[in-house]
Scaffold this active site. Structure first.
Site, PDB file in Angstrom:
ATOM      1  N   ASP A   1       0.799  -1.223   0.000  1.00  0.00           N
ATOM      2  CA  ASP A   1       0.000   0.000   0.000  1.00  0.00           C
ATOM      3  C   ASP A   1       0.836   1.278   0.000  1.00  0.00           C
ATOM      4  OD1 ASP A   1      -2.207  -1.716   0.176  1.00  0.00           O
ATOM      5  OD2 ASP A   1      -2.116  -1.709   2.362  1.00  0.00           O
ATOM      6  N   GLU A   2       1.974   1.206  -0.648  1.00  0.00           N
ATOM      7  CA  GLU A   2       2.875   2.376  -0.710  1.00  0.00           C
ATOM      8  C   GLU A   2       2.406   3.393  -1.741  1.00  0.00           C
ATOM      9  OE1 GLU A   2       3.846  -0.756  -1.224  1.00  0.00           O
ATOM     10  OE2 GLU A   2       5.323  -1.334   0.294  1.00  0.00           O
TER      11      GLU A   2
ATOM     12  N   LYS B   1       1.788   2.053  -5.101  1.00  0.00           N
ATOM     13  CA  LYS B   1       2.364   1.473  -6.322  1.00  0.00           C
ATOM     14  C   LYS B   1       1.501   1.751  -7.549  1.00  0.00           C
ATOM     15  CE  LYS B   1       2.282  -2.594  -4.291  1.00  0.00           C
ATOM     16  NZ  LYS B   1       1.969  -2.236  -2.901  1.00  0.00           N
TER      17      LYS B   1
ATOM     18  N   LYS C   1      -0.619   4.176  -8.267  1.00  0.00           N
ATOM     19  CA  LYS C   1      -0.535   5.544  -8.787  1.00  0.00           C
ATOM     20  C   LYS C   1       0.695   5.664  -9.679  1.00  0.00           C
ATOM     21  CE  LYS C   1       1.098  10.039  -8.112  1.00  0.00           C
ATOM     22  NZ  LYS C   1       0.936  11.397  -7.699  1.00  0.00           N
TER      23      LYS C   1
ATOM     24  N   ALA D   1      -4.159  -8.137  -3.417  1.00  0.00           N
ATOM     25  CA  ALA D   1      -3.708  -6.779  -3.723  1.00  0.00           C
ATOM     26  C   ALA D   1      -4.900  -5.839  -3.892  1.00  0.00           C
ATOM     27  CB  ALA D   1      -2.897  -6.796  -5.019  1.00  0.00           C
ATOM     28  N   GLY D   2      -4.695  -4.592  -3.511  1.00  0.00           N
ATOM     29  CA  GLY D   2      -5.685  -3.541  -3.756  1.00  0.00           C
ATOM     30  C   GLY D   2      -4.914  -2.342  -4.254  1.00  0.00           C
ATOM     31  N   HIS D   3      -4.985  -2.074  -5.555  1.00  0.00           N
ATOM     32  CA  HIS D   3      -4.156  -1.045  -6.182  1.00  0.00           C
ATOM     33  C   HIS D   3      -5.042   0.081  -6.705  1.00  0.00           C
ATOM     34  CE1 HIS D   3      -0.755  -4.211  -6.963  1.00  0.00           C
ATOM     35  NE2 HIS D   3      -0.959  -3.958  -5.690  1.00  0.00           N
ATOM     36  N   THR D   4      -4.929   1.244  -6.080  1.00  0.00           N
ATOM     37  CA  THR D   4      -5.864   2.340  -6.367  1.00  0.00           C
ATOM     38  C   THR D   4      -5.325   3.333  -7.389  1.00  0.00           C
ATOM     39  OG1 THR D   4      -6.325   2.192  -4.005  1.00  0.00           O
ATOM     40  CG2 THR D   4      -7.354   4.031  -5.190  1.00  0.00           C
TER      41      THR D   4
ATOM     42  N   GLN E   1       1.910  -6.193  -3.041  1.00  0.00           N
ATOM     43  CA  GLN E   1       2.422  -6.206  -1.652  1.00  0.00           C
ATOM     44  C   GLN E   1       3.757  -5.450  -1.569  1.00  0.00           C
ATOM     45  OE1 GLN E   1       1.417  -9.745  -2.875  1.00  0.00           O
ATOM     46  NE2 GLN E   1      -0.567  -8.840  -2.495  1.00  0.00           N
TER      47      GLN E   1
ATOM     48  N   ALA F   1      -7.457  -1.279   0.787  1.00  0.00           N
ATOM     49  CA  ALA F   1      -8.176  -1.172  -0.481  1.00  0.00           C
ATOM     50  C   ALA F   1      -8.867  -2.493  -0.834  1.00  0.00           C
ATOM     51  CB  ALA F   1      -7.200  -0.769  -1.591  1.00  0.00           C
TER      52      ALA F   1
ATOM     53  N   ARG G   1      -9.970  -2.787   6.074  1.00  0.00           N
ATOM     54  CA  ARG G   1      -9.471  -2.741   7.456  1.00  0.00           C
ATOM     55  C   ARG G   1      -8.646  -1.472   7.693  1.00  0.00           C
ATOM     56  NH1 ARG G   1      -6.170  -8.266   7.871  1.00  0.00           N
ATOM     57  NH2 ARG G   1      -5.807  -7.759   5.691  1.00  0.00           N
TER      58      ARG G   1
ATOM     59  N   LEU H   1       3.777  12.325   0.631  1.00  0.00           N
ATOM     60  CA  LEU H   1       4.467  13.342   1.433  1.00  0.00           C
ATOM     61  C   LEU H   1       3.465  14.363   1.972  1.00  0.00           C
ATOM     62  CD1 LEU H   1       7.360  14.215   2.304  1.00  0.00           C
ATOM     63  CD2 LEU H   1       7.319  15.820   0.392  1.00  0.00           C
TER      64      LEU H   1
ATOM     65  N   VAL I   1       2.587  14.006  -4.194  1.00  0.00           N
ATOM     66  CA  VAL I   1       1.964  14.876  -3.190  1.00  0.00           C
ATOM     67  C   VAL I   1       0.434  14.794  -3.237  1.00  0.00           C
ATOM     68  CG1 VAL I   1       3.906  16.482  -2.948  1.00  0.00           C
ATOM     69  CG2 VAL I   1       2.236  16.853  -4.786  1.00  0.00           C
TER      70      VAL I   1
HETATM   71  P1  GDP Z   1      -0.828   0.177  -3.573  1.00  0.00           P
HETATM   72  O1  GDP Z   1      -1.410  -1.085  -3.070  1.00  0.00           O
HETATM   73  O2  GDP Z   1       0.632   0.299  -3.292  1.00  0.00           O
HETATM   74  O3  GDP Z   1      -1.134   0.442  -5.028  1.00  0.00           O
HETATM   75  O4  GDP Z   1      -1.507   1.347  -2.745  1.00  0.00           O
HETATM   76  P2  GDP Z   1      -3.071   1.459  -2.325  1.00  0.00           P
HETATM   77  O5  GDP Z   1      -3.874   1.792  -3.513  1.00  0.00           O
HETATM   78  O6  GDP Z   1      -3.485   0.273  -1.546  1.00  0.00           O
HETATM   79  O7  GDP Z   1      -2.990   2.637  -1.268  1.00  0.00           O
HETATM   80  C1  GDP Z   1      -2.453   3.872  -1.582  1.00  0.00           C
HETATM   81  C2  GDP Z   1      -3.510   4.949  -1.329  1.00  0.00           C
HETATM   82  O8  GDP Z   1      -2.899   6.226  -1.293  1.00  0.00           O
HETATM   83  C3  GDP Z   1      -4.549   5.029  -2.425  1.00  0.00           C
HETATM   84  O9  GDP Z   1      -5.773   5.431  -1.851  1.00  0.00           O
HETATM   85  C4  GDP Z   1      -4.017   6.111  -3.345  1.00  0.00           C
HETATM   86  O10 GDP Z   1      -5.024   6.758  -4.093  1.00  0.00           O
HETATM   87  C5  GDP Z   1      -3.400   7.049  -2.347  1.00  0.00           C
HETATM   88  N1  GDP Z   1      -2.228   7.815  -2.790  1.00  0.00           N
HETATM   89  C6  GDP Z   1      -1.226   7.452  -3.631  1.00  0.00           C
HETATM   90  N2  GDP Z   1      -0.281   8.405  -3.673  1.00  0.00           N
HETATM   91  C7  GDP Z   1      -0.693   9.402  -2.848  1.00  0.00           C
HETATM   92  C8  GDP Z   1      -0.117  10.643  -2.431  1.00  0.00           C
HETATM   93  O11 GDP Z   1       0.979  11.032  -2.822  1.00  0.00           O
HETATM   94  N3  GDP Z   1      -0.831  11.378  -1.535  1.00  0.00           N
HETATM   95  C9  GDP Z   1      -2.033  10.975  -1.046  1.00  0.00           C
HETATM   96  N4  GDP Z   1      -2.649  11.764  -0.176  1.00  0.00           N
HETATM   97  N5  GDP Z   1      -2.607   9.813  -1.411  1.00  0.00           N
HETATM   98  C10 GDP Z   1      -1.922   9.031  -2.289  1.00  0.00           C
HETATM   99  P1  IMO Z   2      -0.995  -4.369  -2.073  1.00  0.00           P
HETATM  100  O1  IMO Z   2      -0.534  -4.996  -3.359  1.00  0.00           O
HETATM  101  C1  IMO Z   2      -1.004  -4.652   2.279  1.00  0.00           C
HETATM  102  C2  IMO Z   2      -1.050  -8.680   3.976  1.00  0.00           C
HETATM  103  C3  IMO Z   2      -2.275  -9.114   4.733  1.00  0.00           C
HETATM  104  C4  IMO Z   2      -1.639 -10.063   5.733  1.00  0.00           C
HETATM  105  C5  IMO Z   2      -0.541 -10.736   4.924  1.00  0.00           C
HETATM  106  C6  IMO Z   2      -0.927 -12.092   4.346  1.00  0.00           C
HETATM  107  O2  IMO Z   2      -2.271  -3.636  -2.178  1.00  0.00           O
HETATM  108  O3  IMO Z   2       0.117  -3.575  -1.460  1.00  0.00           O
HETATM  109  P2  IMO Z   2      -2.541 -12.819   2.347  1.00  0.00           P
HETATM  110  O4  IMO Z   2      -3.992 -12.574   2.106  1.00  0.00           O
HETATM  111  O5  IMO Z   2      -1.651 -12.286   1.267  1.00  0.00           O
HETATM  112  O6  IMO Z   2      -2.222 -14.246   2.665  1.00  0.00           O
HETATM  113  O7  IMO Z   2      -2.189 -11.985   3.693  1.00  0.00           O
HETATM  114  O8  IMO Z   2      -0.235  -9.845   3.868  1.00  0.00           O
HETATM  115  N1  IMO Z   2      -1.308  -8.203   2.601  1.00  0.00           N
HETATM  116  C7  IMO Z   2      -1.241  -6.916   2.239  1.00  0.00           C
HETATM  117  N2  IMO Z   2      -1.033  -5.800   2.965  1.00  0.00           N
HETATM  118  N3  IMO Z   2      -1.153  -4.551   0.952  1.00  0.00           N
HETATM  119  C8  IMO Z   2      -1.340  -5.662   0.195  1.00  0.00           C
HETATM  120  O9  IMO Z   2      -1.337  -5.639  -1.148  1.00  0.00           O
HETATM  121  C9  IMO Z   2      -1.438  -6.911   0.838  1.00  0.00           C
HETATM  122  N4  IMO Z   2      -1.643  -8.181   0.417  1.00  0.00           N
HETATM  123  C10 IMO Z   2      -1.554  -8.962   1.502  1.00  0.00           C
HETATM  124  O10 IMO Z   2      -2.909  -8.026   5.353  1.00  0.00           O
HETATM  125  O11 IMO Z   2      -1.012  -9.327   6.756  1.00  0.00           O
HETATM  126 MG    MG Z   3      -2.902  -1.739  -1.728  1.00  0.00          MG
END
Ligand code: GDP
Ligand code: IMO
Ligand code: MG
Length: 424
Positions: free
Chosen positions: A12-13, A15, A17, A38-41, A225, A298, A302, A331, A414
């Site tokens: 959830d860093e 990625k 975006k 994975a949940g990639h927004t 992840q 995402a 949770r 940031l 940002v």
């Molecule tokens: P991923 O799994 O690494 O693709 O990340 P997620 O989608 O699970 O979570 C990242 C969240 O931060 C999403 O809601 C994005 O829309 C949001 N996001 C991404 N970059 C930024 C940023 O620079 N600032 C803010 N405020 N939100 C961001």
């Molecule tokens: P993205 O790609 C954050 C975590 C779960 C749990 C552990 C094992 O969006 O960054 P699993 O269902 O894979 O067996 O769960 O890994 N986890 C994540 N945490 N972002 C994710 O994906 C994750 N995918 C799994 O919360 O701790």
């Molecule tokens: Mg995610």
């Protein structure tokens, strides 16, 4: 150019975006591991889309998207995702290629994942999407693959499902005392129909990708992840069941050439699920990070655990993932803090560690993080587009992170949308 985008923390860093932003430079965007955990927004204008299985580069109209052999595929989820994207006006079906070797997440995998989590006294906090049990079957040579759906007749597939699922059904019924059964003939028929309905191309994606690389095509690998959730290098057992780091590209897509690895670093740290988290702020600081950063899963919704940036872990993950440039995200979330802390080293019984000497939870639960405190900038930065325009305190924070990790920061995010990006 062959690149990979890798999460350097616990996922959830941001990625997606980054992938959406960079996808216009690539001919292919490839998922190589993980599944619908994975949940990639991706945010475009006032539209937000969460990818679970399809690569997040899909909104770039020129990219072909590939689900490679290392991914575990939930057919229902894939169909829903394709339908939602097409309804939003993104041609999808015709642009997806899937490996004949990708494994299928079956219903029994999801049931085992859920039962284990609810009954175990030591939870991992999985996403309950059947990921672990599906990879277990892959390693045990009891998996059902895309090629089975294509090459076997319904009755042959039913035979195979019956054979490989016997142990699973036994486990569910007898160890977990859960009343579960299914008709293999019906299930085989359903799986074949679901797959045909998808109408996507099946290929030897490892051959396709390697040949396209030889032809000079540009390929972007999308990590799911993050390094700290990698089955080998993460905080085992509190990890996912695949190689989420750069190492996964080789086994998960059959490609060993990479020209660059872009490591995504969130400007603070989050984690969903159980496991050690040395810089966690289980207090009002953590709550503020969660609220400002909208830190809710995402995939599962949770609340994410939140804390300060952890440089020792980042030194470890950027080395392991061979990261050569950093994309610093979120940031803007730190804008309202009076002061911002960064963990610069760990201390354990008088011993100082710049890099954790072990990723073992026993070590990570015992160490004491040593912090350096920075003055906050206390101004909105989501409209800033150049490094020069950033407040001096933010510049100091960025430069410090860069020099402590030892990898150049090339981009700063940002805000969630593409244009909210500073290129250095
Ligand atoms: P991923 O799994 O690494 O693709 O990340 P997620 O989608 O699970 O979570 C990242 C969240 O931060 C999403 O809601 C994005 O829309 C949001 N996001 C991404 N970059 C930024 C940023 O620079 N600032 C803010 N405020 N939100 C961001
Ligand atoms: P993205 O790609 C954050 C975590 C779960 C749990 C552990 C094992 O969006 O960054 P699993 O269902 O894979 O067996 O769960 O890994 N986890 C994540 N945490 N972002 C994710 O994906 C994750 N995918 C799994 O919360 O701790
Ligand atoms: Mg995610």
């Amino acid at each position: 150019m062959v690149s990979a985008v890798i999460g350097t923390q616990w996922g959830d860093e941001g990625k997606a975006k980054v992938i959406d932003l960079l996808a216009c430079k690539y001919d292919y965007v490839v998922r190589y591991q993980g599944g619908a955990n994975a949940g990639h927004t991706v945010v475009i204008g006032n539209k937000k889309f969460i990818f679970h299985l399809l690569p997040s580069g899909l909104m770039n109209p020129n990219a072909t998207v590939v689900i490679a052999n290392g991914v575990v595929v939930d057919l229902q989820q894939l169909e829903e995702e394709i339908e939602s994207l097409e309804a939003l006006g993104f041609p999808t079906r015709s642009r997806v290629i899937i490996s004949d070797k990708a494994h299928i997440v079956m219903e029994y995998h999801k049931i085992i994942d859920q039962l284990r989590e609810s009954l175990s006294p030591k939870k991992i906090g999985t996403t309950a999407r059947g990921i672990g049990p599906c990879y277990e079957d892959k390693i045990a040579r009891k998996g059902i693959k895309i090629c089975d759906l294509v090459n076997l007749s319904a009755s042959q597939l039913a035979e195979k499902i019956k054979l490989v699922s016997q142990e699973k059904v036994f486990l569910i019924k007898n160890l977990y005392n859960y009343d579960y059964d299914f008709d293999p003939v019906k299930l085989a028929q359903e799986c074949k129909e679901k797959f045909e309905k998808l109408g996507i191309r099946v290929e030897n994606t490892e051959i396709l990708l390697n040949e396209e690389i030889k032809r000079g095509k540009n390929i972007l690998f999308e990590g799911a992840q993050g390094v700290l959730l990698d089955i080998d290098f993460g905080t085992y057992p509190y990890v996912t069941s695949s190689n989420a780091s750069t190492n996964g590209v080789g086994s998960g897509a059959g490609v060993t050439r990479l020209d660059n690895v872009i490591g995504i670093v969130k400007a603070y740290t989050t984690r969903v699920g159980e496991g050690p988290f040395p810089t966690e702020q289980d207090n009002e600081i953590g709550e503020k990070l969660r609220a400002r950063g909208d830190e809710f899963g995402a995939t599962t919704g949770r609340p994410r655990r939140c804390g300060w940036l952890d440089i020792p872990l980042l030194r470890y993950s950027t080395i392991v993932a061979n990261v050569n440039e950093i994309f610093l995200t979120k940031l803007d979330v730190l804008s309202e803090f009076e002061e911002i802390k960064v963990c610069v080293e760990y201390e354990l019984n008088g011993e100082k560690m710049r890099i954790p000497r072990s990723m073992d939870p026993v070590t990570l639960y015992s160490i004491k993080p040593v912090y350096k405190t920075f003055k906050g900038w206390k101004t909105k930065i989501s409209g800033v587009r150049t490094f020069r325009e950033l407040p001096s305190e933010a510049k100091e924070y960025i430069k410090f992170i860069e020099s402590e990790i030892g990898v150049p920061i090339k981009y700063i995010s940002v805000g969630p949308s593409r244009e909210q990006t500073i290129v250095l």
